[in-house]
Design an enzyme around this catalytic site. Structure first.
Site, mmCIF file in Angstrom:
data_model
loop_
_atom_site.group_PDB
_atom_site.id
_atom_site.type_symbol
_atom_site.label_atom_id
_atom_site.label_comp_id
_atom_site.label_asym_id
_atom_site.label_seq_id
_atom_site.Cartn_x
_atom_site.Cartn_y
_atom_site.Cartn_z
ATOM 1 N N GLU A 1 5.757 2.901 -5.737
ATOM 2 C CA GLU A 1 4.491 3.545 -5.378
ATOM 3 C C GLU A 1 3.679 3.920 -6.614
ATOM 4 O O GLU A 1 2.451 3.756 -6.629
ATOM 5 C CB GLU A 1 4.741 4.820 -4.552
ATOM 6 C CG GLU A 1 5.448 4.591 -3.240
ATOM 7 C CD GLU A 1 6.960 4.746 -3.324
ATOM 8 O OE1 GLU A 1 7.559 5.129 -2.310
ATOM 9 O OE2 GLU A 1 7.554 4.469 -4.397
ATOM 10 N N CYS B 1 6.481 10.697 -5.521
ATOM 11 C CA CYS B 1 5.462 9.737 -5.093
ATOM 12 C C CYS B 1 4.503 10.355 -4.082
ATOM 13 O O CYS B 1 3.304 10.080 -4.116
ATOM 14 C CB CYS B 1 6.123 8.489 -4.532
ATOM 15 S SG CYS B 1 7.020 7.551 -5.805
#
Length: 150
Positions: free
Chosen positions: A59, A90
């Site tokens: 991510e 994330c």
């Protein structure tokens, strides 16, 4: 009504291709694509082992690539497709990026952002379970292989 072959399963399959790249590099197989207007603008997969960097999650790679593509730090209007529920780190980055939509395949009951009590931006819409079985099978295959090598 606009008919398009580009649906959540299509883009999640692209994220699964990224996860397979991570698998081949002996990285935990998480893959991601970022989409705006039915166009993939960023891809990523885990690189924590290769880069020796705990922040090199799929991510994080994709957020940076998408922001560079867009020429700004916000991912408004973007959808992120990721094969595993994002972690707390994330989720924090996704919060600050103001991502519009998050679609993830498999849940992470141990380390997922929801288990850890993290939140996304209040305007981020979340959908999960898209190709969950395929993502889960790849993850299980990776850890079985890793255990057998040790």
């Amino acid at each position: 009504m606009k008919i398009t072959p580009f649906d959540d399963e299509y883009f999640m399959r692209k994220a699964l291709e990224e996860a397979e790249k991570a698998f081949e590099k002996d990285e935990i197989p998480v893959g991601v694509v970022v989409v705006i207007d039915e166009k993939i603008i960023a891809r990523g997969h885990n690189l924590t082992e290769l880069l020796n960097d705990v922040t090199a999650h799929a991510e994080m790679q994709a957020i940076t690539a998408a922001a560079n593509y867009l020429g700004g730090k916000y991912l408004k209007g973007c959808t992120m497709y990721v094969t595993l529920e994002p972690c707390q780190m994330c989720a924090g980055a996704l919060y600050w990026s103001q991502l519009s939509n998050l679609v993830f395949a498999a849940t992470d009951p141990e380390r997922g952002y929801r288990k850890m009590g993290s939140t996304l931006h209040p305007k981020t819409k979340v959908k999960n379970g898209v190709l969950e079985e395929e993502a889960s099978i790849m993850m299980k295959r990776f850890f079985i292989q890793r255990r057998n090598l040790n």
